[in-house]
Design a protein around this motif. Structure first.
Motif, PDB file in Angstrom:
ATOM      1  N   THR A  49       0.817  -1.200   0.000  1.00 22.38           N
ATOM      2  CA  THR A  49       0.000   0.000   0.000  1.00 22.38           C
ATOM      3  C   THR A  49       0.854   1.255   0.000  1.00 22.38           C
ATOM      4  O   THR A  49       1.851   1.339   0.704  1.00 22.38           O
ATOM      5  N   TYR A  58      -3.365   3.643  -2.407  1.00 22.91           N
ATOM      6  CA  TYR A  58      -3.418   2.585  -3.395  1.00 22.91           C
ATOM      7  C   TYR A  58      -2.949   1.292  -2.751  1.00 22.91           C
ATOM      8  O   TYR A  58      -1.955   1.265  -2.038  1.00 22.91           O
ATOM      9  N   ASN A  59      -3.659   0.203  -3.048  1.00 24.02           N
ATOM     10  CA  ASN A  59      -3.240  -1.111  -2.607  1.00 24.02           C
ATOM     11  C   ASN A  59      -3.060  -1.984  -3.838  1.00 24.02           C
ATOM     12  O   ASN A  59      -4.027  -2.209  -4.576  1.00 24.02           O
ATOM     13  N   ASN A  60      -1.838  -2.446  -4.064  1.00 31.35           N
ATOM     14  CA  ASN A  60      -1.544  -3.262  -5.241  1.00 31.35           C
ATOM     15  C   ASN A  60      -2.086  -2.626  -6.521  1.00 31.35           C
ATOM     16  O   ASN A  60      -2.782  -3.267  -7.310  1.00 31.35           O
ATOM     17  N   LYS A  61      -1.777  -1.385  -6.695  1.00 31.90           N
ATOM     18  CA  LYS A  61      -2.120  -0.598  -7.882  1.00 31.90           C
ATOM     19  C   LYS A  61      -3.577  -0.195  -7.974  1.00 31.90           C
ATOM     20  O   LYS A  61      -3.973   0.450  -8.937  1.00 31.90           O
ATOM     21  N   GLU A  62      -4.374  -0.550  -6.983  1.00 33.17           N
ATOM     22  CA  GLU A  62      -5.784  -0.166  -7.039  1.00 33.17           C
ATOM     23  C   GLU A  62      -6.090   0.931  -6.033  1.00 33.17           C
ATOM     24  O   GLU A  62      -5.675   0.866  -4.876  1.00 33.17           O
ATOM     25  N   LEU A  63      -6.857   1.909  -6.472  1.00 36.54           N
ATOM     26  CA  LEU A  63      -7.229   3.027  -5.621  1.00 36.54           C
ATOM     27  C   LEU A  63      -8.196   2.555  -4.545  1.00 36.54           C
ATOM     28  O   LEU A  63      -9.230   1.974  -4.846  1.00 36.54           O
ATOM     29  N   ILE A  64      -7.851   2.779  -3.267  1.00 40.69           N
ATOM     30  CA  ILE A  64      -8.747   2.376  -2.191  1.00 40.69           C
ATOM     31  C   ILE A  64      -9.198   3.538  -1.323  1.00 40.69           C
ATOM     32  O   ILE A  64     -10.175   3.429  -0.611  1.00 40.69           O
ATOM     33  N   ASN A  81      -9.832   7.769  -1.668  1.00 43.41           N
ATOM     34  CA  ASN A  81      -9.779   8.999  -2.439  1.00 43.41           C
ATOM     35  C   ASN A  81     -10.541  10.034  -1.636  1.00 43.41           C
ATOM     36  O   ASN A  81     -11.768  10.097  -1.703  1.00 43.41           O
ATOM     37  N   LYS A 133      -1.362   8.070 -10.065  1.00 39.43           N
ATOM     38  CA  LYS A 133      -1.171   6.989 -11.038  1.00 39.43           C
ATOM     39  C   LYS A 133      -0.184   5.985 -10.462  1.00 39.43           C
ATOM     40  O   LYS A 133       0.898   6.351 -10.028  1.00 39.43           O
ATOM     41  N   SER A 134      -0.572   4.730 -10.488  1.00 36.61           N
ATOM     42  CA  SER A 134       0.280   3.677  -9.934  1.00 36.61           C
ATOM     43  C   SER A 134       0.587   2.659 -11.020  1.00 36.61           C
ATOM     44  O   SER A 134      -0.186   1.729 -11.248  1.00 36.61           O
ATOM     45  N   LYS A 184       3.104  -1.700  -8.044  1.00 35.03           N
ATOM     46  CA  LYS A 184       2.868  -1.478  -6.613  1.00 35.03           C
ATOM     47  C   LYS A 184       4.036  -0.790  -5.921  1.00 35.03           C
ATOM     48  O   LYS A 184       3.928  -0.411  -4.772  1.00 35.03           O
TER      49      LYS A 184
END
Lengths: 112, 114
Positions: free
Chosen positions: B31, B49-55, B57, B67-68, B71
């Protein structure tokens, strides 16, 4: 607001004295962390205390947590000039400490 | 080796410009985060971001876009910069474990919009 409040906002002591900073929060937490920030630098993690713990030590640092009062304190014993910094508490409301909500900080000045 | 590194350290730019801040962590954390610290030292989380996903905002103007690409990296792009965007921006990372884990912070990027 889930924001934590820290007290005092500023603290000035002589080298060798103890420094106590307090942090209060409003809702239940998973954990609470304390960080130090030297002027112009990033934050450095000091101690993480989980909601089922009451006290933790690390060197000259002692952290207590009272979940019934929703408060924590950071005690720095035998302070040194190098302890001069801002200290922040951060409340972890989720499993991941990085999602924490930070308090406003206490600025500590230790005079040599 | 620096655990969390962000560049640039200082950024001075004019209103209306678009700028990016880069962040990389070599800790293998899942993260990453962006925080904004204002002139009163108040720290507020912007994105997570967790593993490239926005969690996460938080309430941030849509001129700010994270932008990720992987990771280990989380960049922050800011469009149409405004005077009020002046602040210190911190990148951080942490491991995602039950009960929470410490966050490691970069040294910060001091953004000054003139």
């Amino acid at each position: 607001s889930q924001q934590g409040e820290e007290d005092p906002q500023a603290l000035s002591i002589q080298e060798g004295e103890n420094a106590t900073m307090n942090c209060s929060y409003k809702t239940s937490i998973n954990n609470l962390q304390w960080y130090r920030q030297n002027s112009g630098r990033g934050l450095v993690h000091l101690i993480l205390i989980r909601s089922n713990e009451r006290e933790k030590h690390s060197g000259r640092l002692r952290v207590t947590l009272d979940t019934s009062k929703k408060s924590s304190s950071l005690l720095i014993t035998a302070s040194r000039a190098a302890d001069t910094a801002s200290y922040f508490c951060a409340m972890g409301f989720n499993t991941n400490a990085g999602k924490s909500t930070f308090g406003d900080g206490t600025t500590l000045t230790v005079k040599p | 080796d620096t655990a969390v590194s962000q560049t640039p350290k200082y950024l001075v730019t004019q209103m209306g410009n678009d700028k990016s801040i880069k962040c990389e962590q070599n800790l293998g954390h899942d993260t990453m985060y962006w925080y904004k610290q204002d002139s009163k030292k108040f720290l507020k989380i912007m994105f997570s971001y967790n593993n490239k996903e926005l969690i996460i905002n938080e309430t941030v103007p849509n001129r700010f876009s994270p932008k990720s690409p992987d990771k280990a990296h989380l960049n922050l792009h800011i469009n149409s910069l405004e005077l009020g965007d002046s602040a210190v921006y911190f990148c951080a990372s942490s491991q995602d474990i039950p009960g929470g884990a410490e966050a490691f912070f970069g040294q910060g990027t001091r953004l000054t919009v003139v």
